[in-house]
Design an enzyme around this catalytic site. Structure first.
Site, mmCIF file in Angstrom:
data_model
loop_
_atom_site.group_PDB
_atom_site.id
_atom_site.type_symbol
_atom_site.label_atom_id
_atom_site.label_comp_id
_atom_site.label_asym_id
_atom_site.label_seq_id
_atom_site.Cartn_x
_atom_site.Cartn_y
_atom_site.Cartn_z
ATOM 1 N N MET A 1 0.730 -1.040 -0.049
ATOM 2 C CA MET A 1 -0.025 0.088 -0.046
ATOM 3 C C MET A 1 0.928 1.273 0.141
ATOM 4 O O MET A 1 1.820 1.321 0.968
ATOM 5 C CB MET A 1 -0.757 -0.126 1.220
ATOM 6 N N PRO A 2 0.848 2.111 -0.750
ATOM 7 C CA PRO A 2 -0.251 2.427 -1.773
ATOM 8 C C PRO A 2 -0.221 1.253 -2.850
ATOM 9 O O PRO A 2 0.778 0.645 -3.378
ATOM 10 C CB PRO A 2 0.098 3.692 -2.251
ATOM 11 N N LEU A 3 -1.668 1.430 -3.540
ATOM 12 C CA LEU A 3 -1.635 0.707 -4.859
ATOM 13 C C LEU A 3 -1.555 1.693 -6.032
ATOM 14 O O LEU A 3 -2.015 2.719 -5.883
ATOM 15 C CB LEU A 3 -3.154 -0.102 -4.706
ATOM 16 N N ILE B 1 7.096 4.477 3.311
ATOM 17 C CA ILE B 1 6.662 3.227 3.108
ATOM 18 C C ILE B 1 7.639 2.030 3.397
ATOM 19 O O ILE B 1 8.747 2.485 2.726
ATOM 20 C CB ILE B 1 5.723 2.870 2.031
ATOM 21 N N PHE C 1 -3.390 4.979 -5.056
ATOM 22 C CA PHE C 1 -4.678 4.676 -4.101
ATOM 23 C C PHE C 1 -3.872 4.510 -2.676
ATOM 24 O O PHE C 1 -3.097 3.905 -2.524
ATOM 25 C CB PHE C 1 -5.345 3.496 -4.558
#
Length: 129
Positions: free
Chosen positions: A1-3, A34, A72
């Protein structure tokens, strides 16, 4: 995540597509803090008639080099988003030899209950992530 979803015209080699995805991921790692293995990317190539990408009256045109990047993600700060946009554009223009006007980026925010990484479980909600 994120996509991250990337849409392009059928104009890039496999090596160029890999380079683009690697750049976008590394910038996401740097800007959104991330983990490196937090990598979810989908690339789709289109025929010329399958994407219409005008300029919203900004005075430029896009070509067969256009890239549409949809992110996303959980909520990110305004500063992190702006840094992400700038770095992605800078690095992609250098690596792929394209104009910055060819890069359209949209970030769509969502919450913890909006993600299931497998088994039908919302791991952010259950505490596994």
């Amino acid at each position: 995540m994120p996509l991250i979803r990337v849409d392009t015209f059928k104009n890039y080699s496999d090596e160029q597509l890999k380079t683009a995805l690697d750049i976008i991921h590394q910038v996401a790692v740097n800007c959104f803090q991330i983990p490196d293995r937090d990598r979810y990317q989908i690339i789709t190539q289109h025929a010329p008639n399958e994407m219409v990408l005008l300029d919203t009256n900004l005075g430029f045109t896009r070509s067969k080099d256009a890239l549409v990047i949809q992110v996303f993600s959980r909520k990110r700060s305004k500063e992190a988003k702006l840094k992400f946009y700038r770095q992605v554009a800078t690095e992609l223009t250098q690596a792929l030899q394209i104009k910055g006007s060819e890069i359209l980026i949209s970030l769509v925010e969502n919450g913890d209950a909006d993600w299931s990484f497998g088994w039908g479980e919302a791991q952010f909600v259950s505490g596994k992530l």
